[in-house]
Design a protein around this motif. Sequence first.
Motif, PDB file in Angstrom:
ATOM      1  N   THR A  47      39.000-103.518 -22.226  1.00  0.00           N
ATOM      2  CA  THR A  47      38.092-102.731 -23.067  1.00  0.00           C
ATOM      3  C   THR A  47      36.763-103.470 -23.182  1.00  0.00           C
ATOM      4  O   THR A  47      36.003-103.514 -22.235  1.00  0.00           O
ATOM      5  CB  THR A  47      38.733-102.488 -24.442  1.00  0.00           C
ATOM      6  N   THR A  78      35.300-103.469 -19.204  1.00  0.00           N
ATOM      7  CA  THR A  78      35.367-102.194 -18.493  1.00  0.00           C
ATOM      8  C   THR A  78      35.028-101.000 -19.370  1.00  0.00           C
ATOM      9  O   THR A  78      34.218-100.138 -18.996  1.00  0.00           O
ATOM     10  CB  THR A  78      36.773-102.007 -17.890  1.00  0.00           C
ATOM     11  N   GLU A  79      35.652-100.932 -20.546  1.00  0.00           N
ATOM     12  CA  GLU A  79      35.427 -99.785 -21.422  1.00  0.00           C
ATOM     13  C   GLU A  79      34.006 -99.758 -21.957  1.00  0.00           C
ATOM     14  O   GLU A  79      33.384 -98.697 -22.048  1.00  0.00           O
ATOM     15  CB  GLU A  79      36.425 -99.810 -22.578  1.00  0.00           C
ATOM     16  N   ARG A  81      31.351-100.935 -20.497  1.00  0.00           N
ATOM     17  CA  ARG A  81      30.470-100.507 -19.398  1.00  0.00           C
ATOM     18  C   ARG A  81      30.548 -98.997 -19.193  1.00  0.00           C
ATOM     19  O   ARG A  81      29.532 -98.328 -18.973  1.00  0.00           O
ATOM     20  CB  ARG A  81      30.847-101.239 -18.103  1.00  0.00           C
ATOM     21  N   LYS A  82      31.747 -98.460 -19.291  1.00  0.00           N
ATOM     22  CA  LYS A  82      31.917 -97.020 -19.113  1.00  0.00           C
ATOM     23  C   LYS A  82      31.249 -96.255 -20.240  1.00  0.00           C
ATOM     24  O   LYS A  82      30.548 -95.262 -20.008  1.00  0.00           O
ATOM     25  CB  LYS A  82      33.408 -96.687 -19.052  1.00  0.00           C
ATOM     26  N   ASP A  83      31.456 -96.707 -21.486  1.00  0.00           N
ATOM     27  CA  ASP A  83      30.887 -96.014 -22.639  1.00  0.00           C
ATOM     28  C   ASP A  83      29.367 -96.004 -22.598  1.00  0.00           C
ATOM     29  O   ASP A  83      28.723 -95.023 -22.998  1.00  0.00           O
ATOM     30  CB  ASP A  83      31.359 -96.667 -23.938  1.00  0.00           C
ATOM     31  N   ASP A  84      28.781 -97.115 -22.141  1.00  0.00           N
ATOM     32  CA  ASP A  84      27.322 -97.227 -22.104  1.00  0.00           C
ATOM     33  C   ASP A  84      26.728 -96.832 -20.760  1.00  0.00           C
ATOM     34  O   ASP A  84      25.534 -97.023 -20.520  1.00  0.00           O
ATOM     35  CB  ASP A  84      26.900 -98.656 -22.444  1.00  0.00           C
ATOM     36  N   ARG A  85      27.589 -96.323 -19.878  1.00  0.00           N
ATOM     37  CA  ARG A  85      27.151 -95.861 -18.557  1.00  0.00           C
ATOM     38  C   ARG A  85      26.445 -96.956 -17.762  1.00  0.00           C
ATOM     39  O   ARG A  85      25.404 -96.735 -17.140  1.00  0.00           O
ATOM     40  CB  ARG A  85      26.267 -94.623 -18.692  1.00  0.00           C
ATOM     41  N   SER A  87      26.678 -99.884 -14.686  1.00  0.00           N
ATOM     42  CA  SER A  87      27.341-100.042 -13.389  1.00  0.00           C
ATOM     43  C   SER A  87      28.426-101.110 -13.463  1.00  0.00           C
ATOM     44  O   SER A  87      28.307-102.080 -14.220  1.00  0.00           O
ATOM     45  CB  SER A  87      26.321-100.451 -12.320  1.00  0.00           C
ATOM     46  N   PRO A  88      29.513-100.955 -12.698  1.00  0.00           N
ATOM     47  CA  PRO A  88      30.515-102.022 -12.613  1.00  0.00           C
ATOM     48  C   PRO A  88      29.862-103.306 -12.114  1.00  0.00           C
ATOM     49  O   PRO A  88      28.908-103.276 -11.337  1.00  0.00           O
ATOM     50  CB  PRO A  88      31.526-101.483 -11.594  1.00  0.00           C
TER      51      PRO A  88
END
Length: 247
Positions: A47, A78-79, A81-85, A87-88
């Motif tokens: 997360t 990971t979470e 980064r996804k929530d804030d859009r 990049s990996p």
Amino acid sequence: MADHEQDGTNHPRCPYVVRNIIKLQLKTPFDGQTIDVKITKVFEPFTCSSAMVVRPVCPTTTWESDMVLKLFDRRFATEARKDDRLSPWTSDIEQNYHQFILDGHAAKLVAELTADKDLPDWNFGTWNSSQDETYLHDYIQGLYETEIEAYNILADIQGGILNEDVKTRNFVVQSCPENRFHVFMIDFALCNFREKYPGEDEWEECKSWQDEEGAVGFVMQKKLPGGFVYHRSARYKKLDEKYGMDG
């Protein structure tokens, strides 16, 4: 983090996989002692932090058994980064970010974030990857500091916090002799502290709306139909009555 063995079962760039060896530096009261530990289990998906079970490679009197290790590592948040859009993470992003630090731009951006100035809207892709990494580092650092503060508060008292992220995944159950179990909460990064509320009414109302007890009790009752029945505690029944919440 130090040398690690890569078994190729997880993300090829992530060092946090089962059987990897990492180095930990122990602080008070161990005076900076360094110890090698092996990752025996990884709690995925990650997360805002990376959680895992580790075991000392060479057990000592300092540390003999398995422990849960939580690492606030922006690269594998990971979470978040996804929530804030965002990049990996990649090695190229990291290289650019290091140069951004060396050029002094990262420190300037962190100062602006701290001052809460009007900043470009990174949510819509107006920031470059180095600005994104700087923002994420600052955010993850804040979560780490909050969690440390929560542990320090809980060392002496109970009920000193309001946890805004109570989920069943944030608990560890340890089996003990005679069919007994110890339950531990392990995630305190998203906490508010009692001392920041001006009065008891404000504190109790926030506790009521957050409903930390129900966040576990109702979920477990749903997950274990017939095997567990959640009974509201007297404290939360009182809060329900006072603030009109449905128990």
